[in-house]
Write an enzyme that holds these catalytic residues in place. Structure first.
Site, PDB file in Angstrom:
ATOM      1  N   SER A   1      60.411 127.323  18.756  1.00  0.00           N
ATOM      2  CA  SER A   1      59.422 127.534  17.709  1.00  0.00           C
ATOM      3  C   SER A   1      59.858 128.685  16.789  1.00  0.00           C
ATOM      4  CB  SER A   1      58.047 127.753  18.345  1.00  0.00           C
ATOM      5  OG  SER A   1      57.018 127.616  17.422  1.00  0.00           O
TER       6      SER A   1
ATOM      7  N   ASP B   1      54.153 116.736  18.111  1.00  0.00           N
ATOM      8  CA  ASP B   1      54.000 118.191  17.995  1.00  0.00           C
ATOM      9  C   ASP B   1      52.852 118.485  17.032  1.00  0.00           C
ATOM     10  OD1 ASP B   1      54.257 120.966  17.424  1.00  0.00           O
ATOM     11  OD2 ASP B   1      56.401 120.884  17.848  1.00  0.00           O
TER      12      ASP B   1
ATOM     13  N   HIS C   1      54.659 120.333  21.628  1.00  0.00           N
ATOM     14  CA  HIS C   1      55.360 121.537  21.176  1.00  0.00           C
ATOM     15  C   HIS C   1      56.208 122.168  22.280  1.00  0.00           C
ATOM     16  CE1 HIS C   1      56.018 124.584  18.150  1.00  0.00           C
ATOM     17  NE2 HIS C   1      55.654 125.535  18.981  1.00  0.00           N
TER      18      HIS C   1
END
Length: 184
Positions: A70, A136, A166
């Protein structure tokens, strides 16, 4: 080979799949060191703090693989652009974005405040792998696909995983890539 795990925004060394991954990598004979530690400046994760932390505190070299999740993936991408950092062995991007998606925290992280140097990024690592989940809810798959399109080249491979979110949970595909690309 050294592995450095760059966490996501608001995450620490015990978040998500990080400890699981570190434990699995410790079992591999080709891994000499795993760096899983809390990064400074959480939850802001500013580039102006994280990149110097990687360069000066963690250390990066031709035997390092950086695994970024991320915001940690955005950090890894900016690290690849940095001309002061020598080429690393590899980078694994997990749930990468190229925009701040209108999120004020991501905008403040400094990673998204200028254009990306895609060509320099491709040259920054011997091997680049990317994972993105089709479900996601934080970083739409279109973001991941765009990053993949821009990084396309001989040293790059994109892995889109249907039904994945995610990547808060362990995912064995990461181990498979580590073994196949770096274990030889």
């Amino acid at each position: 080979m050294r592995i450095v795990i760059c966490p996501g925004m608001g995450c620490d060394a015990s978040s998500n799949w990080y400890r699981w991954f570190a434990g699995e990598m410790e079992k591999r004979k080709y891994v000499s060191e795993i760096i899983l530690r809390n990064f400074p400046d959480q939850p802001k994760c500013r580039e102006s703090i994280w990149i110097p932390f990687l360069k000066n505190q963690v250390g990066l070299d031709a035997d390092t693989v950086v695994v970024g999740h991320s915001t940690g993936a955005a950090c890894a991408m900016r690290m690849l652009e940095d001309k002061e950092i020598d080429k690393v062995r590899g980078v694994i991007l997990v749930a990468a974005a190229y925009t701040d998606l209108g999120d004020e925290w991501e905008a403040a992280s400094e990673y998204f405040n200028r254009p990306w140097a895609w060509e320099r990024m491709r040259e920054g690592a011997e091997i680049i792998q990317q994972f993105h989940g089709t479900d996601d809810h934080l970083i739409p798959v279109a973001e991941g696909r765009y990053v993949a399109q821009m990084l396309e080249g001989a040293n790059f491979q994109y892995h889109e995983l249907p039904g994945r979110s995610h990547f808060f949970e362990p995912f064995p595909e990461l181990l498979d890539i580590m073994d196949s690309k770096f274990g030889a």
